[in-house]
Design a protein around this motif. Structure first.
Motif, mmCIF file in Angstrom:
data_model
loop_
_atom_site.group_PDB
_atom_site.id
_atom_site.type_symbol
_atom_site.label_atom_id
_atom_site.label_comp_id
_atom_site.label_asym_id
_atom_site.label_seq_id
_atom_site.Cartn_x
_atom_site.Cartn_y
_atom_site.Cartn_z
ATOM 1 N N ARG A 242 -28.329 -10.766 28.615
ATOM 2 C CA ARG A 242 -29.631 -10.855 27.953
ATOM 3 C C ARG A 242 -30.035 -9.611 27.181
ATOM 4 N NH1 ARG A 242 -28.586 -15.145 29.846
ATOM 5 N NH2 ARG A 242 -29.973 -16.750 30.625
ATOM 6 N N HIS A 243 -29.436 -8.463 27.526
ATOM 7 C CA HIS A 243 -29.877 -7.218 26.896
ATOM 8 C C HIS A 243 -28.725 -6.377 26.349
ATOM 9 C CE1 HIS A 243 -33.995 -7.885 28.120
ATOM 10 N NE2 HIS A 243 -33.555 -8.179 29.331
ATOM 11 N N ALA A 244 -27.790 -6.009 27.203
ATOM 12 C CA ALA A 244 -26.762 -5.046 26.797
ATOM 13 C C ALA A 244 -25.906 -5.561 25.640
ATOM 14 C CB ALA A 244 -25.888 -4.674 27.991
ATOM 15 N N ASN A 245 -25.416 -6.790 25.738
ATOM 16 C CA ASN A 245 -24.585 -7.347 24.660
ATOM 17 C C ASN A 245 -25.361 -7.424 23.351
ATOM 18 O OD1 ASN A 245 -22.190 -7.709 26.050
ATOM 19 N ND2 ASN A 245 -22.665 -9.791 26.663
ATOM 20 N N ASP B 52 -28.033 -5.614 22.414
ATOM 21 C CA ASP B 52 -28.290 -4.269 21.901
ATOM 22 C C ASP B 52 -27.042 -3.673 21.257
ATOM 23 O OD1 ASP B 52 -30.865 -4.520 22.832
ATOM 24 O OD2 ASP B 52 -30.547 -3.271 24.611
ATOM 25 N N GLU B 53 -25.894 -3.842 21.908
ATOM 26 C CA GLU B 53 -24.659 -3.287 21.370
ATOM 27 C C GLU B 53 -24.234 -3.984 20.084
ATOM 28 O OE1 GLU B 53 -22.940 -0.528 22.099
ATOM 29 O OE2 GLU B 53 -24.488 -0.122 23.574
ATOM 30 N N SER B 54 -24.487 -5.275 19.990
ATOM 31 C CA SER B 54 -24.093 -6.003 18.786
ATOM 32 C C SER B 54 -24.987 -5.669 17.594
ATOM 33 C CB SER B 54 -24.079 -7.512 19.039
ATOM 34 O OG SER B 54 -25.385 -7.992 19.276
ATOM 35 N N CYS C 207 -17.964 0.009 23.310
ATOM 36 C CA CYS C 207 -18.881 -0.354 24.396
ATOM 37 C C CYS C 207 -19.022 -1.868 24.498
ATOM 38 C CB CYS C 207 -20.241 0.302 24.188
ATOM 39 S SG CYS C 207 -21.334 0.130 25.605
ATOM 40 N N LEU C 208 -19.055 -2.544 23.368
ATOM 41 C CA LEU C 208 -19.156 -4.002 23.369
ATOM 42 C C LEU C 208 -17.929 -4.628 24.028
ATOM 43 C CD1 LEU C 208 -21.069 -6.250 22.488
ATOM 44 C CD2 LEU C 208 -19.889 -6.316 20.296
ATOM 45 N N VAL C 209 -16.752 -4.064 23.740
ATOM 46 C CA VAL C 209 -15.519 -4.542 24.375
ATOM 47 C C VAL C 209 -15.574 -4.302 25.882
ATOM 48 C CG1 VAL C 209 -13.023 -4.149 24.551
ATOM 49 C CG2 VAL C 209 -14.101 -4.308 22.302
#
Length: 65
Positions: free
Chosen positions: A27-30, A32-34, A41-43
């Motif tokens: 809900r957040h990290a993916n 924000d990274e995208s 970091c996304l990987v």
């Protein structure tokens, strides 16, 4: 009232904590990274998400018999 033994409690606690981390990643990290984060970091988040899903599934199989 039925009392949970430590083993069952620990499994449920782990399931809750790992599920919370998965929710945060999805809900957040993916997101924000995208939107401007690093590709590395996304990987890493994708790998972590897959690993956590495996463990969540394993714990669910044991707890939810």
């Amino acid at each position: 009232m039925a009392k949970l033994n430590n083993c069952v409690y620990n499994k449920i606690k782990l399931l809750h904590e790992l599920s919370s981390i998965l929710w945060f990643i999805e809900r957040h990290a993916n997101i924000d990274e995208s939107h401007g984060g690093s590709k590395e970091c996304l990987v890493m988040l994708g790998e972590l998400e897959r690993d956590l899903e495996k463990y969540v599934d394993k714990i669910k199989a044991v707890v939810c018999k």
